[in-house]
Enzyme design. Structure first.
Site, PDB file in Angstrom:
ATOM      1  N   GLU A   1     -53.751 -22.040  31.905  1.00 56.92           N
ATOM      2  CA  GLU A   1     -52.830 -23.043  31.379  1.00 56.92           C
ATOM      3  C   GLU A   1     -53.564 -24.376  31.213  1.00 56.92           C
ATOM      4  OE1 GLU A   1     -48.478 -21.814  32.402  1.00 56.92           O
ATOM      5  OE2 GLU A   1     -49.224 -23.194  33.904  1.00 56.92           O
TER       6      GLU A   1
ATOM      7  N   GLU B   1     -49.097 -28.576  37.850  1.00 56.21           N
ATOM      8  CA  GLU B   1     -48.161 -29.623  38.294  1.00 56.21           C
ATOM      9  C   GLU B   1     -48.209 -29.762  39.806  1.00 56.21           C
ATOM     10  OE1 GLU B   1     -44.767 -28.094  36.164  1.00 56.21           O
ATOM     11  OE2 GLU B   1     -45.733 -28.660  34.286  1.00 56.21           O
TER      12      GLU B   1
ATOM     13  N   GLY C   1     -40.930 -24.414  28.987  1.00 53.73           N
ATOM     14  CA  GLY C   1     -39.756 -24.853  28.232  1.00 53.73           C
ATOM     15  C   GLY C   1     -39.021 -23.741  27.504  1.00 53.73           C
TER      16      GLY C   1
ATOM     17  N   GLY D   1     -46.182 -28.520  28.126  1.00 52.44           N
ATOM     18  CA  GLY D   1     -45.056 -29.399  27.824  1.00 52.44           C
ATOM     19  C   GLY D   1     -45.336 -30.427  26.734  1.00 52.44           C
TER      20      GLY D   1
ATOM     21  N   SER E   1     -47.114 -24.663  26.031  1.00 53.20           N
ATOM     22  CA  SER E   1     -46.423 -24.762  24.736  1.00 53.20           C
ATOM     23  C   SER E   1     -46.415 -23.436  23.980  1.00 53.20           C
ATOM     24  CB  SER E   1     -47.034 -25.884  23.883  1.00 53.20           C
ATOM     25  OG  SER E   1     -46.878 -27.130  24.546  1.00 53.20           O
TER      26      SER E   1
ATOM     27  N   LYS F   1     -39.379 -24.116  36.362  1.00 52.35           N
ATOM     28  CA  LYS F   1     -39.698 -25.440  36.941  1.00 52.35           C
ATOM     29  C   LYS F   1     -38.448 -26.062  37.576  1.00 52.35           C
ATOM     30  CE  LYS F   1     -43.489 -25.781  33.702  1.00 52.35           C
ATOM     31  NZ  LYS F   1     -44.366 -26.611  32.879  1.00 52.35           N
TER      32      LYS F   1
ATOM     33  N   ASN G   1     -41.355 -19.656  33.742  1.00 50.55           N
ATOM     34  CA  ASN G   1     -41.374 -20.622  34.842  1.00 50.55           C
ATOM     35  C   ASN G   1     -40.334 -21.694  34.535  1.00 50.55           C
ATOM     36  OD1 ASN G   1     -41.927 -22.549  36.750  1.00 50.55           O
ATOM     37  ND2 ASN G   1     -44.017 -22.999  36.037  1.00 50.55           N
TER      38      ASN G   1
HETATM   39  P1  13P Z   1     -44.582 -25.197  28.677  1.00 48.72           P
HETATM   40  O1  13P Z   1     -44.382 -23.813  28.101  1.00 48.72           O
HETATM   41  O2  13P Z   1     -43.290 -25.973  28.787  1.00 48.72           O
HETATM   42  O3  13P Z   1     -45.678 -25.936  28.001  1.00 48.72           O
HETATM   43  O4  13P Z   1     -45.051 -24.981  30.206  1.00 48.72           O
HETATM   44  C1  13P Z   1     -46.065 -24.086  30.487  1.00 48.72           C
HETATM   45  C2  13P Z   1     -46.146 -23.930  31.953  1.00 48.72           C
HETATM   46  O5  13P Z   1     -46.515 -24.846  32.657  1.00 48.72           O
HETATM   47  C3  13P Z   1     -45.729 -22.639  32.525  1.00 48.72           C
HETATM   48  O6  13P Z   1     -46.078 -22.547  33.862  1.00 48.72           O
END
Ligand code: 13P
Length: 251
Positions: free
Chosen positions: A168, A98, A236, A174, A214, A11, A9
């Site tokens: 999640e 989010e 990320g 994040g 993460s 984002k 993802n």
């Molecule tokens: P991170 O891997 O950056 O923590 O994000 C996870 C996420 O929200 C994937 O949709």
């Protein structure tokens, strides 16, 4: 046999050129080998879908990060599931935390998005997860149960079978602080149990449940080695082709 999936993802990251370069790098790494029995999916921003589809073809799956709760009409700025399908995507992320928290998406909105996705021929990647205070108060299973019941359990069995779930935990997204393999496995098993109660054992066994929050090359292997963890939804670390490739090869 249920599918193993690693999905990235992206984002709100990458210009079109950067996104095309990233997609090319992922494809190049996969061509070297690895990723054997894993389905790889990437979810770039809407604006990149058509161009990235030309790069990845059918070698990896393409997802949008969101879709409208409505099908069409006077909803300025929205993008419908049908539009996403027509751009070449096969999946759409729905109910990401989010979107739930920064854009006030309700369970009802998420349920409409899931329905629209399925009606348009997209597979929904449905996200659920508790906030830190909900974990600390030990009410996380109730939170997840409610999100899944309200977001998914109106679906008839055939439609539910098209859904992929991603657990999640919001406190892990994040933050660099992933759920431990035990914490993630507990919830994944719980989700599978809820699905068995609602539908049947076969549907539950065939459901792919991803972990997100993460997840990175250093912890993916330990997370994916659990019975009910069928892969990851990566934020990320999916912005680096090498890290993403390393996660794909962590099973
Ligand atoms: P991170 O891997 O950056 O923590 O994000 C996870 C996420 O929200 C994937 O949709």
């Amino acid at each position: 046999m249920r599918r193993k999936i690693v999905a990235g993802n992206w984002k709100l990251n990458t210009t079109l050129t950067e996104g095309m370069d990233l997609a090319r790098s992922v494809i190049d790494l996969l061509k070297k080998g690895g990723g054997g029995n894993v389905s790889v999916i990437i979810a770039p921003p809407f604006t990149h879908l058509t161009e990235i589809k030309k790069i990845i073809g059918d070698e990896i799956g393409l997802a949008a990060q969101n879709c409208a709760a409505e099908k069409s009409g006077a909803f300025t700025g929205e993008v419908s599931a049908e539009m996403i399908r027509s751009a070449g995507a096969g999946y759409v992320i729905t109910g990401h935390s989010e979107r739930r928290h920064y854009f006030n998406e309700s369970d009802k909105d998420v349920a409409s998005k899931v329905r629209n996705a399925i009606e348009s021929g997209l597979q929904p990647l449905f996200c659920c997860g508790e906030k830190l205070h909900e974990r600390e108060r030990s009410i996380y299973t109730e939170v997840i149960k409610k999100q899944i019941q309200l977001g998914l359990f109106d679906l008839p069995k055939d439609d539910f079978s098209k859904v992929i779930i991603a657990y999640e935990p919001v406190w892990a997204i994040g933050t660099g602080k992933n759920a431990t393999p035990e914490q993630a496995q507990e919830i994944h098993q719980y989700i599978r149990h809820l699905v068995e109660e609602k539908y049947d054992r076969n549907v539950a066994n065939n459901l792919t449940i991803l972990y997100g929050g993460s997840c990175k090359p250093s912890n993916a292997g330990e997370l994916f080695s659990n019975n009910d963890i069928d892969g990851g939804l990566i934020g990320g670390a999916s912005l680096s082709a090498e890290d993403f490739y390393s996660i794909i090869n962590s099973f």
